[in-house]
Structures are given as C-alpha cells and as structure tokens.
Scaffold this motif. Structure first.
Motif, PDB file in Angstrom:
ATOM      1  N   TYR A 102      -6.254  15.801 -37.433  1.00 19.14           N
ATOM      2  CA  TYR A 102      -6.451  16.722 -38.557  1.00 19.14           C
ATOM      3  C   TYR A 102      -7.829  16.522 -39.186  1.00 19.14           C
ATOM      4  O   TYR A 102      -8.577  17.492 -39.388  1.00 19.14           O
ATOM      5  CB  TYR A 102      -5.363  16.487 -39.601  1.00 19.14           C
ATOM      6  CG  TYR A 102      -5.395  17.456 -40.767  1.00 19.14           C
ATOM      7  CD1 TYR A 102      -4.494  18.514 -40.834  1.00 19.14           C
ATOM      8  CD2 TYR A 102      -6.316  17.312 -41.805  1.00 19.14           C
ATOM      9  CE1 TYR A 102      -4.507  19.405 -41.898  1.00 19.14           C
ATOM     10  CE2 TYR A 102      -6.342  18.200 -42.863  1.00 19.14           C
ATOM     11  CZ  TYR A 102      -5.440  19.243 -42.914  1.00 19.14           C
ATOM     12  OH  TYR A 102      -5.464  20.124 -43.959  1.00 19.14           O
ATOM     13  N   ASN A 103      -8.174  15.290 -39.489  1.00 23.93           N
ATOM     14  CA  ASN A 103      -9.434  15.019 -40.176  1.00 23.93           C
ATOM     15  C   ASN A 103     -10.645  15.311 -39.306  1.00 23.93           C
ATOM     16  O   ASN A 103     -11.650  15.860 -39.773  1.00 23.93           O
ATOM     17  CB  ASN A 103      -9.457  13.569 -40.656  1.00 23.93           C
ATOM     18  CG  ASN A 103      -8.477  13.319 -41.789  1.00 23.93           C
ATOM     19  OD1 ASN A 103      -8.114  14.238 -42.524  1.00 23.93           O
ATOM     20  ND2 ASN A 103      -8.033  12.088 -41.935  1.00 23.93           N
ATOM     21  N   TRP A 131      -7.079  27.168 -42.708  1.00 24.18           N
ATOM     22  CA  TRP A 131      -5.925  26.331 -42.380  1.00 24.18           C
ATOM     23  C   TRP A 131      -4.885  27.006 -41.485  1.00 24.18           C
ATOM     24  O   TRP A 131      -4.121  26.329 -40.820  1.00 24.18           O
ATOM     25  CB  TRP A 131      -5.287  25.820 -43.672  1.00 24.18           C
ATOM     26  CG  TRP A 131      -6.201  24.893 -44.403  1.00 24.18           C
ATOM     27  CD1 TRP A 131      -6.495  23.596 -44.084  1.00 24.18           C
ATOM     28  CD2 TRP A 131      -7.001  25.200 -45.538  1.00 24.18           C
ATOM     29  NE1 TRP A 131      -7.420  23.076 -44.958  1.00 24.18           N
ATOM     30  CE2 TRP A 131      -7.748  24.029 -45.872  1.00 24.18           C
ATOM     31  CE3 TRP A 131      -7.149  26.336 -46.343  1.00 24.18           C
ATOM     32  CZ2 TRP A 131      -8.626  23.983 -46.942  1.00 24.18           C
ATOM     33  CZ3 TRP A 131      -8.026  26.289 -47.412  1.00 24.18           C
ATOM     34  CH2 TRP A 131      -8.744  25.125 -47.699  1.00 24.18           C
ATOM     35  N   ASP A 132      -4.868  28.344 -41.465  1.00 29.26           N
ATOM     36  CA  ASP A 132      -3.899  29.041 -40.612  1.00 29.26           C
ATOM     37  C   ASP A 132      -4.480  29.430 -39.257  1.00 29.26           C
ATOM     38  O   ASP A 132      -3.772  29.990 -38.417  1.00 29.26           O
ATOM     39  CB  ASP A 132      -3.366  30.295 -41.313  1.00 29.26           C
ATOM     40  CG  ASP A 132      -2.303  29.963 -42.354  1.00 29.26           C
ATOM     41  OD1 ASP A 132      -1.507  29.032 -42.109  1.00 29.26           O
ATOM     42  OD2 ASP A 132      -2.274  30.628 -43.411  1.00 29.26           O
ATOM     43  N   GLN A 133      -5.752  29.144 -39.035  1.00 26.68           N
ATOM     44  CA  GLN A 133      -6.361  29.476 -37.751  1.00 26.68           C
ATOM     45  C   GLN A 133      -5.814  28.579 -36.641  1.00 26.68           C
ATOM     46  O   GLN A 133      -5.673  27.364 -36.825  1.00 26.68           O
ATOM     47  CB  GLN A 133      -7.883  29.298 -37.815  1.00 26.68           C
ATOM     48  CG  GLN A 133      -8.597  30.333 -38.645  1.00 26.68           C
ATOM     49  CD  GLN A 133     -10.102  30.142 -38.614  1.00 26.68           C
ATOM     50  OE1 GLN A 133     -10.598  29.023 -38.467  1.00 26.68           O
ATOM     51  NE2 GLN A 133     -10.843  31.219 -38.741  1.00 26.68           N
ATOM     52  N   THR A 142      -0.373  26.293 -29.285  1.00 27.88           N
ATOM     53  CA  THR A 142      -1.503  26.387 -30.192  1.00 27.88           C
ATOM     54  C   THR A 142      -1.078  25.940 -31.583  1.00 27.88           C
ATOM     55  O   THR A 142       0.027  26.240 -32.044  1.00 27.88           O
ATOM     56  CB  THR A 142      -2.049  27.815 -30.262  1.00 27.88           C
ATOM     57  OG1 THR A 142      -0.990  28.718 -30.626  1.00 27.88           O
ATOM     58  CG2 THR A 142      -2.620  28.230 -28.920  1.00 27.88           C
ATOM     59  N   LEU A 143      -1.966  25.212 -32.233  1.00 23.52           N
ATOM     60  CA  LEU A 143      -1.670  24.672 -33.551  1.00 23.52           C
ATOM     61  C   LEU A 143      -2.800  24.965 -34.528  1.00 23.52           C
ATOM     62  O   LEU A 143      -3.973  25.007 -34.146  1.00 23.52           O
ATOM     63  CB  LEU A 143      -1.463  23.154 -33.499  1.00 23.52           C
ATOM     64  CG  LEU A 143      -0.251  22.597 -32.773  1.00 23.52           C
ATOM     65  CD1 LEU A 143      -0.582  22.324 -31.320  1.00 23.52           C
ATOM     66  CD2 LEU A 143       0.211  21.306 -33.441  1.00 23.52           C
ATOM     67  N   SER A 144      -2.429  25.096 -35.776  1.00 28.05           N
ATOM     68  CA  SER A 144      -3.381  25.190 -36.881  1.00 28.05           C
ATOM     69  C   SER A 144      -3.341  23.888 -37.666  1.00 28.05           C
ATOM     70  O   SER A 144      -2.457  23.045 -37.471  1.00 28.05           O
ATOM     71  CB  SER A 144      -2.998  26.363 -37.800  1.00 28.05           C
ATOM     72  OG  SER A 144      -1.758  26.092 -38.446  1.00 28.05           O
ATOM     73  N   LEU A 145      -4.289  23.730 -38.578  1.00 26.67           N
ATOM     74  CA  LEU A 145      -4.250  22.570 -39.460  1.00 26.67           C
ATOM     75  C   LEU A 145      -2.985  22.582 -40.316  1.00 26.67           C
ATOM     76  O   LEU A 145      -2.401  21.529 -40.590  1.00 26.67           O
ATOM     77  CB  LEU A 145      -5.495  22.549 -40.345  1.00 26.67           C
ATOM     78  CG  LEU A 145      -6.817  22.266 -39.630  1.00 26.67           C
ATOM     79  CD1 LEU A 145      -7.986  22.398 -40.602  1.00 26.67           C
ATOM     80  CD2 LEU A 145      -6.825  20.885 -38.994  1.00 26.67           C
ATOM     81  N   ASN A 146      -2.570  23.765 -40.748  1.00 21.00           N
ATOM     82  CA  ASN A 146      -1.327  23.850 -41.510  1.00 21.00           C
ATOM     83  C   ASN A 146      -0.125  23.407 -40.686  1.00 21.00           C
ATOM     84  O   ASN A 146       0.812  22.803 -41.220  1.00 21.00           O
ATOM     85  CB  ASN A 146      -1.113  25.273 -42.029  1.00 21.00           C
ATOM     86  CG  ASN A 146      -1.739  25.495 -43.397  1.00 21.00           C
ATOM     87  OD1 ASN A 146      -2.108  24.550 -44.088  1.00 21.00           O
ATOM     88  ND2 ASN A 146      -1.870  26.744 -43.794  1.00 21.00           N
ATOM     89  N   ASP A 147      -0.129  23.709 -39.391  1.00 21.71           N
ATOM     90  CA  ASP A 147       0.959  23.246 -38.526  1.00 21.71           C
ATOM     91  C   ASP A 147       1.034  21.724 -38.531  1.00 21.71           C
ATOM     92  O   ASP A 147       2.117  21.145 -38.630  1.00 21.71           O
ATOM     93  CB  ASP A 147       0.761  23.744 -37.093  1.00 21.71           C
ATOM     94  CG  ASP A 147       1.038  25.234 -36.943  1.00 21.71           C
ATOM     95  OD1 ASP A 147       1.865  25.763 -37.697  1.00 21.71           O
ATOM     96  OD2 ASP A 147       0.411  25.858 -36.064  1.00 21.71           O
TER      97      ASP A 147
END
Length: 260
Positions: A102-103, A131-133, A142-147
């Motif tokens: 994440y970081n 964050w939702d990208q 596929t993942l976002s930062l929010n995920d």
C-alpha cells in the motif's frame, strides 16, 4: 460554470468524508499455516533510507529528488510483490506484505504525477483522490488502494492501529515509518506509529475549551469504538496528562508530505 465546479467540489469532498466501511473480500482470507516463506522488502527499505525525512513532528518524502534509477527500483519492487501469491504466506508475512505494498504504491502514484500539491488531485476530475483506481493485479485480480485497506487489512486483522501505518502521502496522515514492515517488526511498528501520531499535533492537540483530533477518528469511528473507548485508546499512548473528549473538533491537512 464556477457554481457548478464549486458544487462538484463540495460533493466530492463530502464523499471523501464518508470513508469506506470495512467490507471483507473473502478471497484474501486464506493464509499458510506452516509455510516459512519470507518476503524481501530490501528495495523499499533502501528507498526509505534515501528519501524519507524524519522530523520531530512530521515525516516528509523527497519526491522531487527520486532518480530515474530509483523509480525503476520502486517499480521492480512492486512488480516482485504482485508476482507473489499472498495465500502462500503466513499471517504475519501477509500483514507486512499488504502494508508495504500500500505505502509503496502510494509513493509511486505521487512520483508518476509529480509535482502535485495533494494526492486528492489525482484520480480524475470526478474523483477525490486515486484510492478507487485499479492499480495492482495480484493472482489475476485487480486491486485498488481502497481494496487493500478496507477489504483486506481492516476486516481481516481488525486492529485500529492499521490506520496509523497506511500512509496517504498527506501532512495530516500518520507518518510513513522509516522502517519497512516485516513479519518480525510489525507489532513494534504498530505501537510506535500509534504513539507517534497520538503525540503529534495532527493526531491529538488539546486546546483551551476543546481538543482538536484527527478526522481519522471521525471517518473510522467504528474501528475505535465509542467515545469512551477512543478516549481510553488515546490515553493509552499519550505522553502527559490524560485528556477527555467532552468537546472535540476534527481536522485534517491534505497537503502533500513533500520535502522541498
């Protein structure tokens, strides 16, 4: 036109304040119970050693000084992480994996768009931040930062200190730690991060007549519990006289944590 733009900004700001709830993505619950596989976070550590500036009250990042070769090293680190199957890691390795991922991805997003005044400027005109990208692909998903934060870290570990270790590249955010997370140091860094934030003015700042606290405690109030539970949590780490939260106001600074 100016009125429409202002209205859109207000709507986007309101949506940002309505922070996502913890909503488990069951696929990522699986973990290895006997596997001793470890993850090498050396590339991330070297970038932190070179570009992170730790000040008494604030940690900053030298985005403008990152060389092309170090940007390549960051890309390579992220590629290496996404090639791993987190299911093959034990729980402690998984935690360090997701926090560092994440970081590091957040730093990459800033570098890819630098110079920028705030991470909230990223993500497109109709978005408040990136964050939702969908920015990562792991195990074909596929993942976002929010995920990572709200569908993996928060619901699986159920630890409010998670909010102190995922960094959003903003001055109001808990500081990016100068150490990469590992399976062996995560508990120590969670405690260190909580204490550093709570004892900073951006975290908890007692003032005459009220106490100013970070908006994180508002956005993610469900993770910290009732007002009395939050007060107990804060005083657990606070240096100095205990505080009461009878009168509070929230504050957050979205300016980039940039070391000019």
């Amino acid at each position: 036109m100016r009125f429409i733009v202002s209205l859109l900004f207000l709507l986007l700001s309101a949506s940002a304040i309505s922070a996502p709830k913890a909503n488990l993505w069951p696929y990522w619950q699986q973990y290895a119970t006997t596997n001793s596989q470890t993850v090498d976070h050396g590339r991330w550590q070297r970038l932190l050693d070179k570009y992170l500036v730790v000040q008494p009250s604030q940690t900053l990042f030298r985005y403008g000084r990152v060389t092309d070769s170090d940007k390549y090293e960051l890309d390579r680190y992220l590629r290496d992480l996404t090639k791993l199957d987190p299911h093959q890691l034990n729980r402690n390795e998984q935690f360090a994996y997701w926090v560092n991922l994440y970081n590091a991805q957040t730093v990459k997003l800033i570098l890819d768009n630098y110079p920028v005044s705030s991470i909230t400027k990223l993500g497109g005109f109709f978005s408040f931040g990136p964050w939702d990208q969908q920015v990562l692909t792991i195990n074909g998903k596929t993942l976002s930062l929010n995920d990572i934060e709200h569908r993996i870290l928060r619901p699986i570990w159920r630890d409010p200190r998670i909010h102190y270790v995922v960094n959003c590249a903003s001055l109001g955010c808990p500081d990016l730690q100068p150490e990469a997370f590992t399976a062996s140091n995560s508990e120590r860094l969670l405690e260190k991060s909580a204490a550093r934030f709570i004892n900073s003015r951006k975290g908890v700042n007692p003032q005459s007549g009220n106490t100013k606290i970070s908006s994180i405690y508002d956005w993610y109030g469900s993770d910290f519990g009732s007002q009395s539970q939050l007060q107990k949590h804060i005083n657990q780490y606070r240096q100095g006289p205990p505080i009461t939260l009878d009168k509070i106001r929230y504050d957050y600074n979205w300016s980039l944590n940039d070391a000019k």
